[in-house]
Motif scaffolding. Sequence first.
Motif, PDB file in Angstrom:
ATOM      1  N   VAL A 139       1.024  -1.201   0.002  1.00  0.00           N
ATOM      2  CA  VAL A 139      -0.103   0.107  -0.045  1.00  0.00           C
ATOM      3  C   VAL A 139       1.060   1.113   0.187  1.00  0.00           C
ATOM      4  CG1 VAL A 139      -1.632   1.194   1.351  1.00  0.00           C
ATOM      5  CG2 VAL A 139      -1.797  -1.143   1.274  1.00  0.00           C
ATOM      6  N   THR A 140       0.912   2.004  -0.884  1.00  0.00           N
ATOM      7  CA  THR A 140       1.645   3.238  -0.987  1.00  0.00           C
ATOM      8  C   THR A 140       0.874   4.385  -0.648  1.00  0.00           C
ATOM      9  OG1 THR A 140       1.245   3.307  -3.234  1.00  0.00           O
ATOM     10  CG2 THR A 140       3.460   2.370  -2.680  1.00  0.00           C
ATOM     11  N   LEU A 141       1.584   5.580  -0.330  1.00  0.00           N
ATOM     12  CA  LEU A 141       0.744   6.736   0.109  1.00  0.00           C
ATOM     13  C   LEU A 141       0.369   7.526  -1.233  1.00  0.00           C
ATOM     14  CD1 LEU A 141       3.408   7.798   2.611  1.00  0.00           C
ATOM     15  CD2 LEU A 141       1.183   6.689   2.938  1.00  0.00           C
ATOM     16  N   ASP A 163      10.667  19.537  -4.325  1.00  0.00           N
ATOM     17  CA  ASP A 163      11.533  19.215  -3.139  1.00  0.00           C
ATOM     18  C   ASP A 163      10.662  19.572  -1.523  1.00  0.00           C
ATOM     19  OD1 ASP A 163      13.187  18.956  -4.923  1.00  0.00           O
ATOM     20  OD2 ASP A 163      14.198  21.118  -4.883  1.00  0.00           O
ATOM     21  N   LEU A 164       9.519  19.469  -1.759  1.00  0.00           N
ATOM     22  CA  LEU A 164       8.822  19.800  -0.626  1.00  0.00           C
ATOM     23  C   LEU A 164       9.180  18.799   0.632  1.00  0.00           C
ATOM     24  CD1 LEU A 164       5.992  20.659   0.815  1.00  0.00           C
ATOM     25  CD2 LEU A 164       4.873  18.920   0.026  1.00  0.00           C
ATOM     26  N   LYS A 168      13.013   8.337   4.499  1.00  0.00           N
ATOM     27  CA  LYS A 168      11.634   8.566   3.877  1.00  0.00           C
ATOM     28  C   LYS A 168      11.249   7.301   3.261  1.00  0.00           C
ATOM     29  CE  LYS A 168      13.673  11.640   0.845  1.00  0.00           C
ATOM     30  NZ  LYS A 168      13.494  12.592  -0.511  1.00  0.00           N
ATOM     31  N   THR A 169       9.773   7.376   3.199  1.00  0.00           N
ATOM     32  CA  THR A 169       9.156   5.829   2.779  1.00  0.00           C
ATOM     33  C   THR A 169       7.839   6.248   2.140  1.00  0.00           C
ATOM     34  OG1 THR A 169       8.535   3.781   3.424  1.00  0.00           O
ATOM     35  CG2 THR A 169       8.220   5.586   4.930  1.00  0.00           C
ATOM     36  N   ASN A 170       7.399   5.281   1.300  1.00  0.00           N
ATOM     37  CA  ASN A 170       6.011   5.478   0.767  1.00  0.00           C
ATOM     38  C   ASN A 170       5.401   4.062   1.052  1.00  0.00           C
ATOM     39  OD1 ASN A 170       6.854   4.066  -1.098  1.00  0.00           O
ATOM     40  ND2 ASN A 170       6.217   5.254  -2.789  1.00  0.00           N
ATOM     41  N   GLN A 171       5.858   3.449   1.670  1.00  0.00           N
ATOM     42  CA  GLN A 171       5.344   2.093   2.026  1.00  0.00           C
ATOM     43  C   GLN A 171       4.646   2.151   3.451  1.00  0.00           C
ATOM     44  OE1 GLN A 171       5.498  -0.871   0.003  1.00  0.00           O
ATOM     45  NE2 GLN A 171       6.389   0.269  -1.403  1.00  0.00           N
ATOM     46  N   MET A 172       3.285   1.755   3.301  1.00  0.00           N
ATOM     47  CA  MET A 172       2.414   1.505   4.515  1.00  0.00           C
ATOM     48  C   MET A 172       2.976   0.590   5.657  1.00  0.00           C
ATOM     49  SD  MET A 172       0.164   3.415   5.918  1.00  0.00           S
ATOM     50  CE  MET A 172      -0.908   4.180   5.013  1.00  0.00           C
ATOM     51  N   ALA A 220       2.769  15.835  -0.202  1.00  0.00           N
ATOM     52  CA  ALA A 220       4.104  14.773  -0.571  1.00  0.00           C
ATOM     53  C   ALA A 220       3.541  13.402  -0.498  1.00  0.00           C
ATOM     54  CB  ALA A 220       5.207  14.902   0.496  1.00  0.00           C
ATOM     55  N   GLN A 221       4.252  12.643  -1.391  1.00  0.00           N
ATOM     56  CA  GLN A 221       3.625  11.287  -1.694  1.00  0.00           C
ATOM     57  C   GLN A 221       4.637  10.183  -0.806  1.00  0.00           C
ATOM     58  OE1 GLN A 221       3.323   9.753  -5.504  1.00  0.00           O
ATOM     59  NE2 GLN A 221       1.428  10.848  -5.915  1.00  0.00           N
ATOM     60  N   GLN A 222       5.426  11.072  -0.029  1.00  0.00           N
ATOM     61  CA  GLN A 222       6.147  10.176   1.115  1.00  0.00           C
ATOM     62  C   GLN A 222       5.926  10.606   2.335  1.00  0.00           C
ATOM     63  OE1 GLN A 222      10.040  10.314  -1.213  1.00  0.00           O
ATOM     64  NE2 GLN A 222       9.892   8.062  -1.145  1.00  0.00           N
ATOM     65  N   ALA A 223       6.398   9.742   3.274  1.00  0.00           N
ATOM     66  CA  ALA A 223       6.365  10.101   4.744  1.00  0.00           C
ATOM     67  C   ALA A 223       7.747  10.261   5.195  1.00  0.00           C
ATOM     68  CB  ALA A 223       5.315   9.636   5.373  1.00  0.00           C
ATOM     69  N   LEU A 224       7.828  10.878   6.318  1.00  0.00           N
ATOM     70  CA  LEU A 224       8.991  10.767   6.988  1.00  0.00           C
ATOM     71  C   LEU A 224       9.066  10.060   8.410  1.00  0.00           C
ATOM     72  CD1 LEU A 224      10.402  14.441   6.794  1.00  0.00           C
ATOM     73  CD2 LEU A 224      11.004  12.789   5.453  1.00  0.00           C
ATOM     74  N   ILE A 225      10.010   9.077   8.450  1.00  0.00           N
ATOM     75  CA  ILE A 225       9.826   8.310   9.473  1.00  0.00           C
ATOM     76  C   ILE A 225      11.285   8.953  10.762  1.00  0.00           C
ATOM     77  CG2 ILE A 225      10.413   6.092  10.731  1.00  0.00           C
ATOM     78  CD1 ILE A 225       9.498   4.855   8.244  1.00  0.00           C
TER      79      ILE A 225
END
Lengths: 379, 536
Positions: B48-50, B119-120, B136-140, B159-164
Amino acid sequence: MRRLIACVLMAAMLAPLGGCWNYRGLDEIMIVMGSAIDKEQGSENYRITYEIIDLNKPVKAQGINTVIVSSEGKTKFEAARNAKKKVSNKLYFGHTQVFVISEEIARNEEIGGIIDFLLRDAETRETACLVVLRGKTAREIFETKSLSNIAVSNEIHDIISNDQKITSSTLRVPIYEIFNTLKSEGKALVLPAFHRVDNNGETVNEANGIAVFKEEKLAGFLTPEETKYFLIATNKTKGGILPIASEKSGHADAALEISKNKTKLSFTARGDKVKVKIKTETIVYLGEILKDINTTDLAKIAELQDIAEKKLEANIMSVIKKTQSEFGADIFGFGRMIRKKDFKLWNRLKDNWDEQFRSLKVEVRSDVKIVNTAYLMKT
Amino acid sequence: MFRLPFRKKQKMADGGIKNAETKPDSTMQSPDSAAQSPDSTTLSTDSVTLSGFLDENINAVARLFTDVDILRIRRIENNHNKKQKYAIVYIDGVVDSAIMNDNLIKPLMVSTVQTSGKDLLDTVMNQIVQINDIKKTNQMEDIVEAVAYGDTVLFVDGAQQALILNTKNFQTRPIAEPENEKNLAGPREGFSEIILLNLSLIRRKILSPDLKMKFLSLGRRTKTKVCVCYIDGLVNKQILEELMRRLNQIDIDAVLDTGYINELIKDAQTSPFRTIGDTERPDVVIGNLMEGRIAVFLDGSPSVLTVPFLFIENFQSSEDYYVSFFYSSFMRMLRISGFFLTITVPAMYIAVVAFHHEMMPIQLFINIASERQGVPLPAALEAILMLIVFDVLRESGIRMPTGVGQALSIVGALVIGQAAVEAKLVAAPMIIVVAFTGITKMLLPKMPAPMIYLRLFLLILASSFGFFGVVLGLSCIAIHIINLRSFGIPQVTLTANLKYQEVKDTYIRAPWWTMIRRPRSSEDKVRQSKGEGGHA
């Protein structure tokens, strides 16, 4: 799975391989410490008397007690088993230390027949001792009091075992050695002898020299004093006291304690005429001397040594003479020595060795060394 | 070769199992097919991606964590630019609130940095957020794991990715000396339950970059972190490969302690003997690493596995290396004889008492016989019962509340010991035998299982066949021990293959200046290159 089967088979193999022993709890046996073998007066039966540890009285509170049980039988082994009729458990001979025979049995029966059932039985220790009790019956030995040990049998065993170091008044002869002596040539059997004496109103047992056997039957006894010189002559002593007179003539007023003794036997033969030589080398301590002498004076010590040597030679000689004339049994093992050193000569001699022994020429040479005099001085 | 994407493999297994309810054959199917499975009750995280929309992402996370009430979702807006919207997701209790407030929420709210366009996310990461470790990741799936493990996930609108973000703050037990491995000399540290803390205890003592730490995760549901630790250049590559192979074969849903792994990967799985070492002491692990062994750490477990394991390690203690070799050599021999005594003494006693009466000295024989008088049970049964009673006492002693301790010792010592003897239920010598057996057992706290079973095994053999059985039983045990292997390494070296250097650390502990070589299983065998003699 195959492994499991293999393990089970291995365990199953144990049962037949385990031999004839089986589980026997300590509460199912009666521990025999010693037994006395008698022959009933006027009957064919043997009577065996056992000294058994009484385990019913707690050892912690009362010390070890013994009970005396006796049984009869046509043979000695049957008599031993017949004891089961009187007691609840089987008798256990594994810790038996002493077997006692009476003077009468020793005189009339062959000793080989007496030890036979002891040697054949799997339980009996072959290191147990056979003792001759002087007196009428052997079982009297258990009617005495043990002065220092858990049981009379134990005490007798300990007296015999430690004797050669202190007094040299008797000799320890384990059962296997009896067998070996009987089956070999050129040596007569001796067994330790005991007698009952009074000690402050109680009857106790005392080592009393050795019993001399000729052709498996009792021939006579050597006194404790004679036994000492017999032990020196046969290289078996490990201690003991030599009383001597410090002057050339006079009564004994000094005592030498044997520390080490080494005796060598040798012989010379001219044709079939054999002459045995006994050479003893004894190292002694000066333990007691009544006369005030200067023990740092080497000449005086040498004089004492000279007296001791003469005395030792004479005493050994007299024991040999007594054995030759009274018993005619070669208890010193001269025959065995000749057999070892000159087998051909022995083959010629052995047929009438007893006769030869009676007239055998023996020469004794003693060498005594005093090494320790304990110099006493006034301070 | 063990760099193989382990996660992917786990994923496959994961999908397979979840699918198994409907399609048992789907284990070998690709993760994608697993994700598309029509099973809607279990929400799968796989692949599942973001999306680029904040609300959508938040809803997706909230759906995954339905009924997980300790999940917190916090929405943040920048006060200079209302269009810059963020959301942080974390689990209450495992994050550090101070870091969150000062280094995350505050910068996000007050930052004047303009963020927009491609570059958000990079701008947020590089210029706004003040956190040390960011991914950075986009994997749920990654997001779920990170949140569960105490990290915070930052979703940025657009952003299509999230930060951990690393905000972990676990409550942990202080570093204390392990209860069951107490030493009088040497370091007092012990591992605790946090894997990173445990690794740090190793890392700070071996500064060489050759110290390698490889992470895996085990357990389909628990996803527990496992770290395989070794020293490159010392480790035997074959053993390492074999270990990785065995670890990768583990297929279990939960791994709560290294004990699970131990039993799953050990050689001779039916043997009561250890073929994998375990310890709670960092110094022991380091000592093992320096001999070319491999350590396996597991998150949540203070005990660390070491492979390969030699039989003699049962008798070694780390203290041996810190105190005088005279003393430790003696202790070694004491422990080895303790092992033999504790398994043979009851059997010997029974053999002597029930079969070989002639072997006892007369006075001892009479004393024992008199004590046995009037005791109802046969000696062999008595021995088995008393050994079990002793183990009952010991086991109840371990788990009882501290306050009950005195009651137990009174019951144990007085009732079972003294009263039983006085009431003639048990013979006094048997109490002594059992007590001696129990005490010698304490010499080797690490091998309780073999001792209990071997003791009973020998005891039963002795009560059926006497010394014959004891000797046979001991031979069986010897054969078994000689056959034991740990990752291909024999546990016991037979004399035919023995090397002088290898005996130096067995029955005796030779002085350090003579131990110039490492065990043969390690790659680099030179420990002291100067050769023998030390300070020559």
